[in-house]
Write a protein that holds these residues in place. Sequence first.
Motif, PDB file in Angstrom:
ATOM      1  N   THR A  58       8.622   5.246 -26.872  1.00 45.43           N
ATOM      2  CA  THR A  58       7.897   6.355 -27.494  1.00 45.43           C
ATOM      3  C   THR A  58       6.457   6.400 -26.990  1.00 45.43           C
ATOM      4  O   THR A  58       5.792   5.375 -26.869  1.00 45.43           O
ATOM      5  N   ARG A  59       5.972   7.609 -26.689  1.00 47.09           N
ATOM      6  CA  ARG A  59       4.578   7.779 -26.265  1.00 47.09           C
ATOM      7  C   ARG A  59       3.723   8.121 -27.468  1.00 47.09           C
ATOM      8  O   ARG A  59       4.236   8.548 -28.510  1.00 47.09           O
ATOM      9  N   GLY A  60       2.399   7.949 -27.318  1.00 43.63           N
ATOM     10  CA  GLY A  60       1.524   8.150 -28.464  1.00 43.63           C
ATOM     11  C   GLY A  60       0.167   8.704 -28.078  1.00 43.63           C
ATOM     12  O   GLY A  60       0.017   9.402 -27.073  1.00 43.63           O
ATOM     13  N   VAL A  61      -0.818   8.350 -28.872  1.00 37.33           N
ATOM     14  CA  VAL A  61      -2.137   8.963 -28.726  1.00 37.33           C
ATOM     15  C   VAL A  61      -2.811   8.577 -27.419  1.00 37.33           C
ATOM     16  O   VAL A  61      -3.655   9.320 -26.897  1.00 37.33           O
ATOM     17  N   ILE A  62      -2.472   7.429 -26.822  1.00 39.88           N
ATOM     18  CA  ILE A  62      -3.093   7.036 -25.566  1.00 39.88           C
ATOM     19  C   ILE A  62      -2.744   8.024 -24.470  1.00 39.88           C
ATOM     20  O   ILE A  62      -3.575   8.362 -23.616  1.00 39.88           O
ATOM     21  N   SER A  63      -1.503   8.516 -24.475  1.00 41.05           N
ATOM     22  CA  SER A  63      -1.115   9.514 -23.473  1.00 41.05           C
ATOM     23  C   SER A  63      -1.939  10.783 -23.622  1.00 41.05           C
ATOM     24  O   SER A  63      -2.398  11.360 -22.623  1.00 41.05           O
ATOM     25  N   LEU A  64      -2.143  11.231 -24.859  1.00 38.32           N
ATOM     26  CA  LEU A  64      -2.949  12.433 -25.063  1.00 38.32           C
ATOM     27  C   LEU A  64      -4.412  12.181 -24.740  1.00 38.32           C
ATOM     28  O   LEU A  64      -5.072  13.017 -24.105  1.00 38.32           O
ATOM     29  N   ALA A  65      -4.950  11.039 -25.171  1.00 37.86           N
ATOM     30  CA  ALA A  65      -6.343  10.729 -24.864  1.00 37.86           C
ATOM     31  C   ALA A  65      -6.551  10.671 -23.355  1.00 37.86           C
ATOM     32  O   ALA A  65      -7.568  11.153 -22.832  1.00 37.86           O
ATOM     33  N   ALA A  66      -5.596  10.094 -22.633  1.00 38.62           N
ATOM     34  CA  ALA A  66      -5.720   9.984 -21.183  1.00 38.62           C
ATOM     35  C   ALA A  66      -5.715  11.357 -20.525  1.00 38.62           C
ATOM     36  O   ALA A  66      -6.558  11.658 -19.664  1.00 38.62           O
ATOM     37  N   ILE A  67      -4.782  12.227 -20.910  1.00 30.13           N
ATOM     38  CA  ILE A  67      -4.688  13.531 -20.260  1.00 30.13           C
ATOM     39  C   ILE A  67      -5.874  14.420 -20.632  1.00 30.13           C
ATOM     40  O   ILE A  67      -6.308  15.275 -19.837  1.00 30.13           O
ATOM     41  N   PHE A  68      -6.444  14.224 -21.829  1.00 32.68           N
ATOM     42  CA  PHE A  68      -7.612  15.009 -22.226  1.00 32.68           C
ATOM     43  C   PHE A  68      -8.876  14.584 -21.482  1.00 32.68           C
ATOM     44  O   PHE A  68      -9.888  15.282 -21.540  1.00 32.68           O
ATOM     45  N   THR A  69      -8.833  13.434 -20.795  1.00 34.74           N
ATOM     46  CA  THR A  69      -9.993  13.034 -19.983  1.00 34.74           C
ATOM     47  C   THR A  69     -10.061  13.792 -18.672  1.00 34.74           C
ATOM     48  O   THR A  69     -11.058  13.673 -17.937  1.00 34.74           O
ATOM     49  N   LEU A  70      -9.037  14.570 -18.335  1.00 27.86           N
ATOM     50  CA  LEU A  70      -9.096  15.360 -17.109  1.00 27.86           C
ATOM     51  C   LEU A  70     -10.295  16.311 -17.171  1.00 27.86           C
ATOM     52  O   LEU A  70     -10.478  17.022 -18.174  1.00 27.86           O
ATOM     53  N   PRO A  71     -11.102  16.351 -16.130  1.00 26.15           N
ATOM     54  CA  PRO A  71     -12.288  17.226 -16.166  1.00 26.15           C
ATOM     55  C   PRO A  71     -11.889  18.695 -16.131  1.00 26.15           C
ATOM     56  O   PRO A  71     -10.815  19.063 -15.625  1.00 26.15           O
ATOM     57  N   LEU A  72     -12.757  19.547 -16.652  1.00 29.10           N
ATOM     58  CA  LEU A  72     -12.499  20.985 -16.632  1.00 29.10           C
ATOM     59  C   LEU A  72     -12.609  21.533 -15.220  1.00 29.10           C
ATOM     60  O   LEU A  72     -11.887  22.470 -14.841  1.00 29.10           O
ATOM     61  N   THR A  73     -13.506  20.952 -14.431  1.00 27.36           N
ATOM     62  CA  THR A  73     -13.706  21.426 -13.061  1.00 27.36           C
ATOM     63  C   THR A  73     -13.757  20.249 -12.108  1.00 27.36           C
ATOM     64  O   THR A  73     -14.004  19.103 -12.512  1.00 27.36           O
ATOM     65  N   THR A  74     -13.529  20.533 -10.836  1.00 26.71           N
ATOM     66  CA  THR A  74     -13.659  19.508  -9.804  1.00 26.71           C
ATOM     67  C   THR A  74     -15.129  19.368  -9.416  1.00 26.71           C
ATOM     68  O   THR A  74     -15.992  20.124  -9.894  1.00 26.71           O
ATOM     69  N   ASP A  75     -15.400  18.420  -8.536  1.00 23.69           N
ATOM     70  CA  ASP A  75     -16.779  18.222  -8.083  1.00 23.69           C
ATOM     71  C   ASP A  75     -17.310  19.441  -7.348  1.00 23.69           C
ATOM     72  O   ASP A  75     -18.524  19.680  -7.310  1.00 23.69           O
ATOM     73  N   ALA A  76     -16.414  20.229  -6.771  1.00 24.30           N
ATOM     74  CA  ALA A  76     -16.836  21.428  -6.050  1.00 24.30           C
ATOM     75  C   ALA A  76     -17.046  22.623  -6.976  1.00 24.30           C
ATOM     76  O   ALA A  76     -17.425  23.713  -6.516  1.00 24.30           O
ATOM     77  N   GLY A  77     -16.791  22.441  -8.276  1.00 30.08           N
ATOM     78  CA  GLY A  77     -16.998  23.523  -9.231  1.00 30.08           C
ATOM     79  C   GLY A  77     -15.779  24.362  -9.509  1.00 30.08           C
ATOM     80  O   GLY A  77     -15.815  25.254 -10.365  1.00 30.08           O
ATOM     81  N   ALA A  78     -14.669  24.091  -8.808  1.00 26.66           N
ATOM     82  CA  ALA A  78     -13.430  24.843  -9.052  1.00 26.66           C
ATOM     83  C   ALA A  78     -12.724  24.277 -10.269  1.00 26.66           C
ATOM     84  O   ALA A  78     -12.885  23.100 -10.624  1.00 26.66           O
ATOM     85  N   PRO A  79     -11.897  25.103 -10.953  1.00 29.29           N
ATOM     86  CA  PRO A  79     -11.138  24.574 -12.100  1.00 29.29           C
ATOM     87  C   PRO A  79     -10.230  23.438 -11.670  1.00 29.29           C
ATOM     88  O   PRO A  79      -9.653  23.463 -10.576  1.00 29.29           O
ATOM     89  N   PHE A  80     -10.099  22.431 -12.536  1.00 28.55           N
ATOM     90  CA  PHE A  80      -9.191  21.327 -12.218  1.00 28.55           C
ATOM     91  C   PHE A  80      -7.775  21.874 -12.126  1.00 28.55           C
ATOM     92  O   PHE A  80      -7.339  22.622 -13.007  1.00 28.55           O
ATOM     93  N   PRO A  81      -7.040  21.536 -11.065  1.00 29.89           N
ATOM     94  CA  PRO A  81      -5.733  22.168 -10.832  1.00 29.89           C
ATOM     95  C   PRO A  81      -4.740  21.961 -11.973  1.00 29.89           C
ATOM     96  O   PRO A  81      -4.423  20.826 -12.330  1.00 29.89           O
TER      97      PRO A  81
END
Length: 559
Positions: free
Chosen positions: A375-398
């Motif tokens: 079973t997966r839990g809050v660590i999976s959600l916390a990890a995926i929510f750390t994805l940045p909104l944009t890349t270093d070049a300013g484009a949206p994270f894919p």
Amino acid sequence: MSVETVLLLVLGAVGVTVVVHWVAERTGLPAAALLTLLGIAYAFLPGPNVELDPHLVLTLVLPPLLYSAALDSSLLAIRKNIRTVVSLSVLLVFATALLIGIGFSLFVAGATLAAGIALGAAVAPPDPVAALAVGRKVGLPPRLLTLIQGEGLLNDATALTILTVAVAAAQGEGFSTSAAVGQFVLSAAGGIAAGLVVAYAVRPLRRLRRDPLSSNAVSVATPFVAYLLAESVHVSGVLAVVVAGLVIGHNAPYWQNGETRLQTRAFWRLIDYLLEGIVFLLIGLQLPEVIENLGKYEVSTIVIAVSITIGVMLLLRPLWLLLTESMPAWMHSRLGGHVAEDDAPDLDGPPARLARHLEDRLSGREITVLSWAGTRGVISLAAIFTLPLTTDAGAPFPDRDLLLFCAFVGVLVTLVGQGLTFAPLVRRLGVRADAADEARLRNQARAAAVRAGLARLEALDDEQHTHLEDEAIDGLRAALRGRLERYDRRLSMLQFAEGGEVPTSPEYEAALRVRRAVLEAERQELLRWRDAGRLPDASLRILQRELDHQEGQLPTRGG
């Protein structure tokens, strides 16, 4: 959000947690699944909601949960099964992340390998809380509990390291397998070193920690110190917390006194109870945010992405276990097998080693149970929510919104689907510990401890400088011999146990009822003294604690 609103939400979460655990105890349903479903229901009601702050979870919630689990684990048992634990917590996590990444790059329109691996890393590590709670209740064998617990302690470090590398690659830095492996090895080695530093730095405080309140203060600070130390030098803070907890938990019985041990254990049980309740509610509360921006994707794209995620999560685990357990003996002993006998001197030659190896392999029923414990839990959600909104070049994270949704569905399917069916599956397969064998071992250990006490008493009696009166020596000797006789009678009864059930006798059960009734009568008399004004409350609490300790020494139903 105002302080009053936050306080009301916290109090509401605590109240819901208490009620859900009460319902779970009476229905047999897993509290984790019920809390998650209630969180989803609340998320769509009008009123304030709570968004998951991944850094808050990883810094303030994860360390105490991991540390408590490590304290409650067995370092010796994990070492005994280390190859299987590493196979599940490292190699299987790598394989899960890679397969989801490849699936995304091949079948999801516009998706990149790095983004898919980031999702795979987030959903790869099982959260053992729900599975362990059910497993202990239904009586899973100790080895399976050790594997579930050991995997859950170590897999987060693997997943978070892969996630970091994958995010860097998704931002344009490129993905290198050799670089990823090198970073993981460095992060893991540094985390282990940081955990050992903290564990051994605590040892000089053992005199201070004999005081229960001081011990709790040091104990609550330890996981955060280990985590922050490791993160400050850019190694695995998760692994540092786990190593510190395992080492301290293994060594603490040598220097903790009874009162400290009881209070510290009660403290961490309360922390687990509250934090686990809050995080499972928090999972459900994230659904509105997860589905908010899905409109820009085609339905077919969402279905394919979710199918790849769920398919890999559910199918790879049993296939991996079947593969590692069906390896030839020589390969299994090096990659995924039980190590206790392999580490022993070779006294009986290859045939005996092969026989032991076959005995140590997981059975088909055990593989099924262990597969369904992912079973997966809050660590999976916390990890995926750390994805940045944009890349270093300013484009949206894919495909960030699609990745969030896939991770949430993966958590929901395993936590609710597997969580609700885990106990019935275990009961149907009949995979359970031999309760009679465990009770026999406990009573043998009790008898050995009493014999050691009697031997020490005899030695003290023979010493010329002792000032104990004969009556005191005789009283202690009679009490110890009385306990020894009870344990010997219990062991004699356990010799005839059949089918793993713990035998009982009417006389044994009646004796336990009488002893509990006597203790309850003593408690009621103390309360009458207090209510009549003859006994201060402070003295009442001292005397109640004495009776509570006596009750705690009574054997449970399992012997």
